[in-house]
Design an enzyme around this catalytic site. Structure first.
Site, short mmCIF file in Angstrom:
data_model
loop_
_atom_site.label_atom_id
_atom_site.label_comp_id
_atom_site.label_asym_id
_atom_site.label_seq_id
_atom_site.Cartn_x
_atom_site.Cartn_y
_atom_site.Cartn_z
N SER A 41 -15.94 3.34 15.10
CA SER A 41 -14.57 3.69 15.35
C SER A 41 -14.37 4.89 16.29
O SER A 41 -13.28 5.07 16.82
CB SER A 41 -13.87 3.99 14.03
OG SER A 41 -14.43 5.11 13.40
N SER A 53 -19.79 4.58 12.86
CA SER A 53 -18.71 4.93 13.80
C SER A 53 -19.08 5.92 14.90
O SER A 53 -18.35 6.03 15.88
CB SER A 53 -17.51 5.47 13.03
OG SER A 53 -16.86 4.42 12.37
N LYS A 91 -12.47 13.44 17.82
CA LYS A 91 -11.86 12.23 17.27
C LYS A 91 -10.59 12.60 16.51
O LYS A 91 -10.57 13.61 15.80
CB LYS A 91 -12.88 11.59 16.32
CG LYS A 91 -12.49 10.26 15.72
CD LYS A 91 -13.64 9.74 14.84
CE LYS A 91 -13.39 8.34 14.33
NZ LYS A 91 -14.52 7.83 13.53
#
Lengths: 98, 471
Positions: free
Chosen positions: B152, B176, B77
């Protein structure tokens, strides 16, 4: 229901140092009012004798020897800055000349 | 499709020289080049030539005792600092930011010999559950391109779901890792707060942030956790509790374990199709010898209010450092959702409101911790859906801030408590993946992985591939 006024958003934006247009002030006042209005649900809850939780780690204080170790060198530390001068960060002026 | 194989299989084939890291890296890049213009799972890809060179070196230097992830491609990420590789956190403020150091989690994986392909798309600063709040094009769900992939850590989940990479590293502050894992049909682990070092993570809310692995199966997660967990001198909240050899305990029976169903998750806010899927899954656990028991978390329903007072307060403080002086651009570049959260946090912390809002939320956090502790005295783990709804159509949530945060109810309380939670595929509804989470006591990752692994031995949901990959 709790409402957040445009004036309040204006002062919050100053505290947070984010410039907002008039249109944005209006929109965030509306958005925050709906969210904060929803949060009114916790008003009725009695938490008088309950301690606050700020952290969920059980580690306690972690101490270490204060030793000088290798760190970022000057060029690494400065490489992402758009404003440098003689090996320093250049920051906006905060004191006025008189 | 080599990347459809497990980490263990890939490692064994690599060591037997039946396949090479060069093959794997080529397959990774082929997939990304073919699909990512439709999915937007990557913000930054590394230069292919450079990565292939690294793969060649790995193929030369591989030894019999090399790490199980040696020579495997992976992604991370874009919320983790990567030395000399652009790190944006999904926001234009950091569009040209090139960190001078790498996050501990990234360093550990690279030191184990894995090969970084690129940085995955996310809701900017972790602010969102849809991977729409990004300055680098909203991401799309590979199971239905019109829908959100969750967030996310949406980019990581897409990359695994479409087999662009065998694994990725996500970050979970309020769901997330679990939300996109659930919506993209992969496995993801939100670890106990402190189990994995947060050093080098771009902070969202420091008392809630947790670093965790995302992969195709629970078995793969267990290998990854062994590598990334542990004490780090650069993160004082990282735990010194010993890291288990998770992968060695996966086949242990779960006979007699008590799985609690917290009834507050199964109320009218839950899509009945999701409810049906989760209840169906309980039958498999019963078949494995576990017992199902209803439990209660009375203050669960206040989770969104508590979380959205604490997390924005912390984020307004954490993001105070972005002043455009030492690195990055002006604060006006913060995205819409981020500005909203900074303003909300500033409000909750400001004079006159802090006692009524922030401090009250901290007290209610204590109540939630006690409720989870009590529930987990009556049973070994809790089982619950990850999201109350199927993946929404892109654009549906982004225009309604309140509806948007209410979608997070099923995940946020677990971050407030600091407990671990494993998200795994539980089935499908209307052709879309449905995930469930297994929540445990703090540092009970071993138990969660066991339960999840045995479930995946009985089911094949996690093996199903999205239609975008074709037959």
């Amino acid at each position: 229901m709790t409402k957040i006024s445009k004036d309040l958003v204006n002062s919050l934006s100053k505290l947070a140092k984010i410039k907002l247009s008039d249109k944005e002030l209006e929109r965030y006042a509306k958005d925050l009012s709906s969210v904060v209005g929803y949060m009114d649900e916790i008003k009725k809850l009695d938490v008088k004798d309950i301690p606050e939780t700020a952290r969920v780690s059980d580690e306690g204080n972690i101490l270490r020897e204060d030793l000088v170790k290798e760190s970022l060198n000057q060029s690494q530390a400065l490489k992402n800055s758009k404003n440098t001068h003689n090996g320093y960060f250049l920051v906006p002026q905060i004191l006025k000349d008189d | 499709m080599l990347i459809n194989k497990s980490i263990k299989e890939l490692s064994s084939l690599l060591k037997k020289k039946e396949i090479s890291s060069v093959d794997l890296v080529k397959e990774s890049f082929d997939k990304v080049e073919k699909l990512d213009s439709k999915l937007h799972s990557f913000i930054t890809l590394r230069e292919k030539k450079q990565v292939l060179k690294e793969a060649e070196t790995k193929d030369k230097l591989r030894k019999e005792d090399s790490s199980i992830i040696y020579g495997l491609p992976f992604s991370i990420k874009d919320a983790y600092n990567s030395e000399d590789l652009r790190t944006t956190a999904g926001n234009k403020i950091l569009d040209d930011y090139s960190p001078p150091y790498s996050a501990t989690v990234l360093k550990k994986i690279i030191d184990s010999g894995s090969i970084l392909i690129g940085k995955n798309n996310l809701d900017a600063w972790g602010h969102g559950g849809s991977t729409e709040n990004t300055d680098y094009q909203p991401a799309h769900n590979p199971w239905d391109l019109n829908r959100i992939p969750g967030g996310s850590s949406g980019g990581s989940a897409i990359a695994i779901s479409t087999r662009m990479v065998p694994f990725s590293i996500g970050e979970d502050t309020g769901g997330s890792i679990r939300s996109p894992s659930s919506m993209c049909n992969i496995s993801g682990l939100k670890v106990t707060y402190g189990r994995v070092s947060r050093y080098g993570t771009i902070a969202y809310a420091s008392s809630l942030d947790s670093v965790g692995p995302m992969a195709k199966s629970v078995e793969d997660l267990s290998y990854l956790l062994e590598i990334i967990a542990g004490k780090d001198e650069f993160d004082s909240t990282s735990s010194s509790i010993q890291v288990d050899k998770y992968s060695q305990f996966l086949d242990q029976s779960i006979k007699g374990k008590i799985i609690g169903l917290p009834k507050e998750f199964f109320t009218k806010g839950l899509d009945p199709k999701i409810k049906k899927t989760i209840l169906e899954a309980t039958k498999t656990f019963e078949k494995l010898g576990a017992k199902i028991k209803e439990v209660s978390l009375p203050y669960f329903a206040y989770g969104v209010s508590i979380y959205y007072l604490i997390a924005p307060s912390e984020t307004s403080s954490n993001l105070g450092r972005y002043d455009g002086t030492r690195y990055g651009g002006e604060r006006e570049l913060f995205s819409d959702e981020t500005k909203r959260r900074i303003l909300l946090g500033t409000y909750a912390l400001s004079a006159g409101y802090a006692d009524k809002l922030y401090k009250k939320a901290q007290k209610l956090r204590t109540v939630l911790i006690q409720e989870y502790e009590n529930a987990l005295k009556e049973c070994d783990v809790l089982l619950a859906p990850v999201s109350p709804s199927l993946p929404s159509i892109i654009g549906e949530l982004i225009n309604d801030p309140l509806k948007n945060i209410l979608e997070d109810l099923y995940t946020v309380t677990i971050n407030l408590v600091g407990a671990p939670s494993l998200s795994i595929p539980a089935g499908f509804a209307e052709g879309l993946p449905v995930g469930m989470q297994i929540i445990g006591k703090k540092f009970a990752e071993k138990e969660l992985l066991q339960i999840g692994h045995l479930y995946q031995q009985e089911t094949d949901w996690h093996k199903r591939l999205p239609p975008i990959l074709g037959k």
